[in-house]
Enzyme design. Structure first.
Site, PDB file in Angstrom:
ATOM      1  N   LYS A   1      32.135   7.094  -5.819  1.00 13.27           N
ATOM      2  CA  LYS A   1      31.489   8.393  -5.873  1.00 13.27           C
ATOM      3  C   LYS A   1      31.456   8.825  -7.329  1.00 13.27           C
ATOM      4  CE  LYS A   1      30.131  11.722  -2.892  1.00 13.27           C
ATOM      5  NZ  LYS A   1      29.652  11.685  -1.516  1.00 13.27           N
TER       6      LYS A   1
ATOM      7  N   GLY B   1      24.753  25.367  12.648  1.00 10.52           N
ATOM      8  CA  GLY B   1      24.049  24.873  11.459  1.00 10.52           C
ATOM      9  C   GLY B   1      22.871  24.033  11.892  1.00 10.52           C
TER      10      GLY B   1
ATOM     11  N   GLY C   1      20.137  23.026  10.021  1.00  6.06           N
ATOM     12  CA  GLY C   1      19.392  22.663   8.820  1.00  6.06           C
ATOM     13  C   GLY C   1      18.720  21.318   9.013  1.00  6.06           C
ATOM     14  N   LYS C   2      18.721  20.511   7.943  1.00  7.98           N
ATOM     15  CA  LYS C   2      18.002  19.220   7.970  1.00  7.98           C
ATOM     16  C   LYS C   2      18.480  18.328   9.119  1.00  7.98           C
ATOM     17  CE  LYS C   2      18.741  18.089   3.598  1.00  7.98           C
ATOM     18  NZ  LYS C   2      19.318  19.285   2.952  1.00  7.98           N
ATOM     19  N   VAL C   3      19.787  18.222   9.301  1.00  6.14           N
ATOM     20  CA  VAL C   3      20.318  17.346  10.350  1.00  6.14           C
ATOM     21  C   VAL C   3      20.345  18.069  11.703  1.00  6.14           C
ATOM     22  CG1 VAL C   3      22.317  16.012  11.130  1.00  6.14           C
ATOM     23  CG2 VAL C   3      21.745  16.080   8.696  1.00  6.14           C
ATOM     24  N   GLY C   4      20.887  19.288  11.707  1.00  5.78           N
ATOM     25  CA  GLY C   4      21.095  20.022  12.962  1.00  5.78           C
ATOM     26  C   GLY C   4      19.827  20.202  13.774  1.00  5.78           C
ATOM     27  N   HIS C   5      18.707  20.469  13.124  1.00  2.43           N
ATOM     28  CA  HIS C   5      17.503  20.753  13.912  1.00  2.43           C
ATOM     29  C   HIS C   5      16.950  19.498  14.585  1.00  2.43           C
ATOM     30  CE1 HIS C   5      14.574  19.449  10.815  1.00  2.43           C
ATOM     31  NE2 HIS C   5      13.659  19.561  11.762  1.00  2.43           N
TER      32      HIS C   5
HETATM   33  P1  NAI Z   1      21.418  21.674   5.297  1.00  5.78           P
HETATM   34  O1  NAI Z   1      21.830  22.474   4.115  1.00  5.78           O
HETATM   35  O2  NAI Z   1      20.000  21.295   5.480  1.00  5.78           O
HETATM   36  O3  NAI Z   1      21.853  22.438   6.645  1.00  5.78           O
HETATM   37  C1  NAI Z   1      23.012  23.177   6.788  1.00  5.78           C
HETATM   38  C2  NAI Z   1      22.672  24.408   7.623  1.00  5.78           C
HETATM   39  O4  NAI Z   1      23.892  25.103   7.910  1.00  5.78           O
HETATM   40  C3  NAI Z   1      21.748  25.389   6.917  1.00  5.78           C
HETATM   41  O5  NAI Z   1      20.670  25.760   7.762  1.00  5.78           O
HETATM   42  C4  NAI Z   1      22.670  26.583   6.630  1.00  5.78           C
HETATM   43  O6  NAI Z   1      21.987  27.826   6.643  1.00  5.78           O
HETATM   44  C5  NAI Z   1      23.667  26.487   7.750  1.00  5.78           C
HETATM   45  N1  NAI Z   1      24.941  27.166   7.517  1.00  5.78           N
HETATM   46  C6  NAI Z   1      25.624  27.291   6.355  1.00  5.78           C
HETATM   47  N2  NAI Z   1      26.756  27.984   6.559  1.00  5.78           N
HETATM   48  C7  NAI Z   1      26.794  28.300   7.872  1.00  5.78           C
HETATM   49  C8  NAI Z   1      27.707  29.015   8.679  1.00  5.78           C
HETATM   50  N3  NAI Z   1      28.827  29.522   8.180  1.00  5.78           N
HETATM   51  N4  NAI Z   1      27.417  29.146   9.986  1.00  5.78           N
HETATM   52  C9  NAI Z   1      26.300  28.626  10.511  1.00  5.78           C
HETATM   53  N5  NAI Z   1      25.395  27.948   9.793  1.00  5.78           N
HETATM   54  C10 NAI Z   1      25.633  27.788   8.488  1.00  5.78           C
HETATM   55  O7  NAI Z   1      22.363  20.381   5.286  1.00  5.78           O
HETATM   56  P2  NAI Z   1      22.220  19.051   6.148  1.00  5.78           P
HETATM   57  O8  NAI Z   1      21.633  17.987   5.318  1.00  5.78           O
HETATM   58  O9  NAI Z   1      21.648  19.356   7.483  1.00  5.78           O
HETATM   59  O10 NAI Z   1      23.765  18.659   6.318  1.00  5.78           O
HETATM   60  C11 NAI Z   1      24.613  19.316   7.252  1.00  5.78           C
HETATM   61  C12 NAI Z   1      26.018  18.726   7.146  1.00  5.78           C
HETATM   62  O11 NAI Z   1      25.965  17.331   7.425  1.00  5.78           O
HETATM   63  C13 NAI Z   1      26.656  18.848   5.755  1.00  5.78           C
HETATM   64  O12 NAI Z   1      28.042  19.062   5.915  1.00  5.78           O
HETATM   65  C14 NAI Z   1      26.403  17.501   5.137  1.00  5.78           C
HETATM   66  O13 NAI Z   1      27.378  17.183   4.162  1.00  5.78           O
HETATM   67  C15 NAI Z   1      26.528  16.599   6.350  1.00  5.78           C
HETATM   68  N6  NAI Z   1      25.832  15.317   6.203  1.00  5.78           N
HETATM   69  C16 NAI Z   1      24.486  15.258   5.967  1.00  5.78           C
HETATM   70  C17 NAI Z   1      23.843  14.041   5.830  1.00  5.78           C
HETATM   71  C18 NAI Z   1      22.369  13.955   5.610  1.00  5.78           C
HETATM   72  O14 NAI Z   1      21.837  12.835   5.694  1.00  5.78           O
HETATM   73  N7  NAI Z   1      21.658  15.046   5.379  1.00  5.78           N
HETATM   74  C19 NAI Z   1      24.590  12.778   5.914  1.00  5.78           C
HETATM   75  C20 NAI Z   1      25.994  12.933   6.244  1.00  5.78           C
HETATM   76  C21 NAI Z   1      26.580  14.174   6.356  1.00  5.78           C
END
Ligand code: NAI
Length: 351
Positions: free
Chosen positions: A78, A178, A180-184
């Protein structure tokens, strides 16, 4: 001490400085036993240089476990760039960083992390052959959230199989914190599988993107409300780290926790608290490996179907972890660590 003899000992730590561009970075290589160290570049305003080194060491070690568990021929590494990306990120700085990555001759392969994006990797890649997470126009695979979400869904199916005897979320209530990118994208998999979905997000627009499309989905005000819902079967933390802590574990109503967020366990011991409450925890770094599977594949010319097949194996890996946890009488998070350590140790022996 930096030099340690046990598992925590790193192979190489490089301090990088380029005065002209203001670059200060730390590249940490934990292990190359399984292959070149792979892990992203974090760009963050660390309070001290010591904090930056500590974070790089910690994150690099975590990547060894994640990559080993995902079945990748990569060790863990890293990098962290010290500073506020909003203020100091520049083309010159990223190019200087790219030359340091080049200087390691392939021992370290980089990718995106907090504070760095696909567009940044396109710049870093101009200086070396060991940069992934690039845009499709530059030979990369682009956004990794599609396969991350797919992998988390496989981990959740495995959890359902282990606990309820069928690999489906049909008829279960799943809370996604959450979106976001992954959750939706995870939400779409769950709906397709026949689950009831409840969501929460601090961002109004993230919530509306889902409820506009799927009016049957309930949104609740916050994560505190979500994790207490009496009908919750599965809790999927998909926002930030530390979701499972001394405050949340005692009140979670779900029987399964399986989500995308990195570092869900706030401190050592939380995995045992979950097990003591009868909550099945699918280890975060196992189920969220879809993203790293994708960037590793980029080195061989990205092939989506090949990656999807690898990410689908997260189902079997998760089941194997639950089985090992049962046999050894330990929580799944500890079982995952044991399996990963075994794979790395075997590779070391074979060298
Ligand atoms: P993202 O930033 O697109 O989505 C995160 C979402 O969580 C956002 O919509 C944000 O508004 C929301 N959020 C933030 N604080 C919150 C809270 N206290 N309560 C409710 N919602 C809240 O990030 P992404 O890419 O979807 O990643 C999500 C998680 O997955 C992160 O922890 C990331 O490190 C992990 N991850 C992502 C990968 C990827 O390929 N994108 C790969 C491996 C892990």
């Amino acid at each position: 001490t930096l030099f340690q003899s046990e598992q925590g000992g790193h192979e190489q730590v490089v301090l990088c400085q380029d005065r002209a561009s203001g670059l200060k970075a730390v590249i940490a290589i934990h292990s190359t036993a399984l292959g070149p160290a792979l892990g992203g570049t974090r760009f963050y305003p660390y309070a001290t240089e010591e904090a930056a080194v500590a974070d790089a060491l910690n994150l690099a070690r975590g990547m060894s476990y994640k990559n080993a568990m995902a079945g990748l021929d990569h060790g863990g590494g890293k990098a962290v760039i010290i500073g506020d990306p909003e203020k100091i990120k520049s083309e010159e700085l990223l190019l200087a960083y790219g030359r340091f990555v080049a200087s390691l001759g392939g021992r370290y392969v980089t990718a995106c992390d907090v504070g760095t994006y696909v567009a940044d990797m396109d710049v870093v890649a101009r200086e070396n052959r060991w940069t992934t997470g690039r845009s499709p126009e530059n030979g990369g695979a682009g956004d990794s959230s599609v396969l991350t979400a797919f992998g988390v869904f496989q981990g959740m199916r495995a959890s359902a199989q282990h606990l309820w005897g069928a690999p489906t979320l049909r008829g279960r209530t799943v809370g996604v914190a959450g979106v976001g990118k992954v959750g939706h994208i995870l939400v779409e998999h769950l709906l397709e599988d026949g689950a009831q979905v409840v969501i929460t997000d601090v961002r109004e627009d993230s919530v509306r993107r889902i409820t506009d499309k799927h009016p049957e989905i309930t949104a609740v005000a916050d994560t505190e409300t979500l994790i207490r819902l009496p009908e919750l079967d599965v809790y999927a933390p998909c926002a930030l780290g530390g979701a499972l802590n001394d405050g949340t574990v005692p009140v979670v109503t779900a029987k399964v926790v399986c989500g995308a967020a990195n570092n869900q366990l706030a401190h050592p011991g939380v995995e045992k608290d979950l097990a003591d409450r009868g909550i099945l925890y699918a280890p975060d770094y196992v189920v969220n490996a879809g993203g790293v599977i994708q960037v590793a594949d980029e080195l061989h010319g990205f092939d989506f179907d090949r990656c999807k097949a690898k990410a689908a194996k997260i189902y079997d890996t998760t089941l194997a972890i639950f089985a090992r946890a049962k046999t050894d009488g330990i929580p799944p998070a500890a079982a995952a660590d044991r399996i990963a350590e075994q794979r790395i140790a075997e590779a070391r022996g074979a060298l």
